[in-house]
Design an enzyme around this catalytic site. Structure first.
Site, PDB file in Angstrom:
ATOM      1  N   LYS A   1       0.801  -1.239   0.020  1.00 15.85           N
ATOM      2  CA  LYS A   1       0.107   0.035  -0.047  1.00 15.85           C
ATOM      3  C   LYS A   1       0.968   1.298  -0.061  1.00 15.85           C
ATOM      4  CE  LYS A   1      -3.882  -2.258   2.369  1.00 15.85           C
ATOM      5  NZ  LYS A   1      -4.736  -2.194   3.723  1.00 15.85           N
TER       6      LYS A   1
ATOM      7  N   SER B   1      -0.773   0.645   6.017  1.00 14.53           N
ATOM      8  CA  SER B   1      -0.995  -0.161   7.009  1.00 14.53           C
ATOM      9  C   SER B   1      -1.901  -1.265   6.756  1.00 14.53           C
ATOM     10  CB  SER B   1      -1.460   0.853   8.241  1.00 14.53           C
ATOM     11  OG  SER B   1      -1.476  -0.123   9.466  1.00 14.53           O
ATOM     12  N   ASP B   2      -1.759  -2.384   7.490  1.00 18.06           N
ATOM     13  CA  ASP B   2      -2.914  -3.486   7.243  1.00 18.06           C
ATOM     14  C   ASP B   2      -2.839  -4.110   8.665  1.00 18.06           C
ATOM     15  OD1 ASP B   2      -4.494  -4.753   4.856  1.00 18.06           O
ATOM     16  OD2 ASP B   2      -3.380  -6.419   6.133  1.00 18.06           O
ATOM     17  N   GLN B   3      -4.148  -4.836   8.781  1.00 24.78           N
ATOM     18  CA  GLN B   3      -4.541  -5.508  10.170  1.00 24.78           C
ATOM     19  C   GLN B   3      -5.242  -6.863   9.522  1.00 24.78           C
ATOM     20  OE1 GLN B   3      -7.838  -4.764  12.858  1.00 24.78           O
ATOM     21  NE2 GLN B   3      -6.018  -4.197  14.226  1.00 24.78           N
TER      22      GLN B   3
ATOM     23  N   ALA C   1       0.183  -4.260  10.880  1.00 25.62           N
ATOM     24  CA  ALA C   1       1.621  -3.763  10.255  1.00 25.62           C
ATOM     25  C   ALA C   1       1.687  -2.215   9.739  1.00 25.62           C
ATOM     26  CB  ALA C   1       2.002  -4.909   8.884  1.00 25.62           C
TER      27      ALA C   1
END
Length: 201
Positions: free
Chosen positions: A54, A70-72, A107
């Protein structure tokens, strides 16, 4: 010295609200990244790969900027649980998680192509879910409708009532953006924090 533009590579309202806490100007851009997991990909690896993808995707269009991605991903015994998208999937996720400990892998990546800067970090948050009844699950989903939240758990809202305990060294990570790590990384990339009253440089 000209300050670099800060861009949040996410259209998530939750991440935008979190970043606003830092009282610094930033822009928002959609990263348009395929979030499908790869075969056998561990939840933490998936979160880190997508966060970096991203940030890189947005940085390609804004090479002079400092970009946050960011990613979850919710990790249930090694199985990744992403955004449910539908009511039925959310019910299934919460039934899977009730009475269990789930690790939310959040992250964050910071990229500045022009500055040659690229870092990623991950914050793991252990969450113990209550042994929820089907009625509690249904009432929660009808009220909160957390279909855009990993694991259907919107902890900053009514989702806190689903939980027995939270264990984390970065308390904003569960909401979607680990601000302690984000602050550390954007400072390293050249974005000043706390440099003037109100956070403005």
């Amino acid at each position: 010295m000209t300050l670099r533009t800060l861009i949040l590579g996410s259209t998530s309202p939750y991440r935008r609200e979190l970043l606003q806490r830092l009282a610094i100007p930033f822009e928002v851009a959609s990263p348009n990244v395929d979030e499908s997991p790869r075969p056998g990909e561990a939840p933490a690896q998936l979160a880190q790969r997508l966060a970096l993808a991203k940030a890189r995707a947005v940085a390609t269009n804004f090479p002079e900027a400092v970009v946050i991605g960011s990613d979850q991903v919710a990790d249930l015994n090694g199985e990744p649980l992403g955004k449910p998208g539908t009511h039925e999937r959310a019910v299934a996720q919460l039934r899977q998680m009730r009475g269990k400990t789930v690790v939310f892998q959040t992250a964050v990546a910071v990229v500045c192509l022009q500055g040659g800067f690229e870092q990623t970090e991950i914050a793991a948050v252990k969450v113990k879910f209550r042994d929820l009844s089907d009625t509690e699950i249904e009432n929660y989903l009808q009220t909160e409708q957390p279909y855009d939240c990993a694991g259907s758990a919107k902890s900053e809202g009514l989702g806190i009532a689903l939980l027995d305990a939270i264990d984390s060294d970065d308390p904003t990570a569960l909401v979607g953006l680990p601000l302690i790590r984000t602050c550390r990384m954007i400072r390293a990339a050249g974005i000043p924090l706390l440099s003037a009253p109100g956070g403005q440089p």
